[in-house]
Write an enzyme that holds these catalytic residues in place. Structure first.
Site, PDB file in Angstrom:
ATOM      1  N   TYR A  46      -6.036   6.416   4.990  1.00  0.00           N
ATOM      2  CA  TYR A  46      -6.733   5.565   3.791  1.00  0.00           C
ATOM      3  C   TYR A  46      -5.766   4.307   3.895  1.00  0.00           C
ATOM      4  CZ  TYR A  46      -4.969   2.405  -0.486  1.00  0.00           C
ATOM      5  OH  TYR A  46      -5.496   1.304  -1.074  1.00  0.00           O
TER       6      TYR A  46
ATOM      7  N   GLU B  74       0.845  -1.493   0.430  1.00  0.00           N
ATOM      8  CA  GLU B  74       0.214   0.499  -0.054  1.00  0.00           C
ATOM      9  C   GLU B  74       0.841   1.715  -0.222  1.00  0.00           C
ATOM     10  OE1 GLU B  74      -3.453   0.059  -0.145  1.00  0.00           O
ATOM     11  OE2 GLU B  74      -3.980  -1.650  -0.434  1.00  0.00           O
TER      12      GLU B  74
ATOM     13  N   ASP C 286      -9.266   6.179  -1.846  1.00  0.00           N
ATOM     14  CA  ASP C 286      -8.599   6.121  -2.481  1.00  0.00           C
ATOM     15  C   ASP C 286      -8.847   7.739  -3.396  1.00  0.00           C
ATOM     16  OD1 ASP C 286      -9.049   4.613  -4.281  1.00  0.00           O
ATOM     17  OD2 ASP C 286      -7.448   3.690  -4.794  1.00  0.00           O
TER      18      ASP C 286
END
Ligand code: SF4
Length: 328
Positions: free
Chosen positions: A114, A31, A132
């Site tokens: 996020y 991520e 996102d």
């Protein structure tokens, strides 16, 4: 809508290396790498990174230069530094286990709302949204919502609505399915509405508004910096210098600029072309000169590296890729 979305995801999701493993360390690394970076660019880096630093303990103890070398070319280098700081915190404060709650994840450097939502939902099955740019785009089209997606209140409103719709037993898949739909079907320019599993429910599609959404206020214009660089060669070596420890490309290596050339050492000098590199807030317009010296000048903060050493040990950002062909 949720069922249709999950069914579509089940059969259409891309086979991405980080999807095979829900281990929190893997999810977290992927991520962070995927922030502002395309999936295709991340694939190779992800595999190399995990091979070199397979656990959070390895990352916490990684040498800074080695870490930056692993990140070389991926951009936004503060992500790599924050990953290491966060890994040290995980080892020190959480016994080496990446926390599961979004509140604790948010305490880690480099982890925003996020990323906290993505790690908590994908790795630990926590029912929290991960909003996102893809999700914001899909959501504003599904609802034909003209709120500005660059604004925090819009993001919070989308988070709250997702929280209500999210299936409690599959939050990670739900989040990934929405992102996947945004990345593969509900594209920024021209969405593939005919192939979309949600087109019957999508207000923007039904009203012919998909192309007009989402609304996003324009960013501030970038600052332009003109840079004159030197490709300094001496024997089989090239000169590099380190960037300052803070700010843009902090601590990475670069071609020297604003260098006082000692005329008595110059064997030849020629134009080495120009290149432009665009960062988020700054644009570099670079012109370079290739200068061959008969001996390395005193001090001036330069290191003289061979081609092999550059490839192995020195992280030279992709901003300089336009000059790589002239270096050797
Ligand atoms: Fe996006 Fe079109 Fe699907 Fe609506 S129907 S979510 S606009 S791809």
């Amino acid at each position: 809508m949720t069922e249709k979305l999950l069914a579509w995801y089940e059969t259409n999701r891309r086979d991405l290396p980080w999807r095979g493993s829900p281990a929190a360390y893997h999810t977290w690394v992927s991520e962070i790498m995927l922030q502002q970076t395309r999936v295709e660019a991340v694939r190779g880096y992800y595999a190399r990174f995990l091979e070199a630093l397979p656990t959070v303990h390895d990352l916490a103890e990684a040498d800074d230069d080695r870490l930056l070398k692993l990140w070389e070319g991926l951009g936004y280098y503060s992500r790599a530094r924050n990953l290491k700081k966060a890994a040290q915190m995980v080892v020190r404060d959480y016994g080496g286990v990446i926390p599961a709650s979004p509140e604790e994840l948010l305490k880690l450097p480099g982890v925003g709302l996020y990323t906290a939502g993505a790690v908590a939902s994908i790795a630990y099955g926590a029912p929290v949204p991960a909003v996102d740019g893809n999700v914001l785009r899909v959501f504003s089209r599904l609802r034909a919502d003209f709120s500005d997606i660059a604004l925090e209140p819009t993001k919070r409103a989308v988070s709250l609505q997702l929280l209500r719709e999210m299936p409690q037993d599959r939050p990670g898949e739900f989040n990934q399915a929405l992102m996947e739909l945004g990345a593969c079907v509900c594209l920024p320019g021209t969405p593939k509405c005919e192939a979309c599993p949600l087109n019957e429910d999508c207000l923007a599609f039904r009203q012919g508004l998909a192309g007009a959404l989402p609304v996003k206020s324009p960013k501030k214009p970038r600052r332009v910096e003109e840079r004159h660089l030197y490709i300094l060669r001496c024997g089989d070596r090239l000169a590099l210098c380190r960037r300052p420890p803070r700010g843009l490309l902090a601590g990475l290596w670069e071609l020297p600029a604003a260098f006082a050339l000692p005329p008595e050492l110059v064997v030849s000098r020629e134009d080495a072309g120009a290149a432009v590199h665009v960062f988020t807030h700054i644009e570099w317009r670079m012109a370079a000169e290739r200068v061959v010296l008969c001996a390395p000048p005193e001090a001036q903060g330069l290191v003289w590296v061979t081609r092999k050493a550059l490839e192995r040990d020195y992280a030279l950002p992709s901003a300089f890729n336009g000059f790589r062909g002239q270096m050797w």
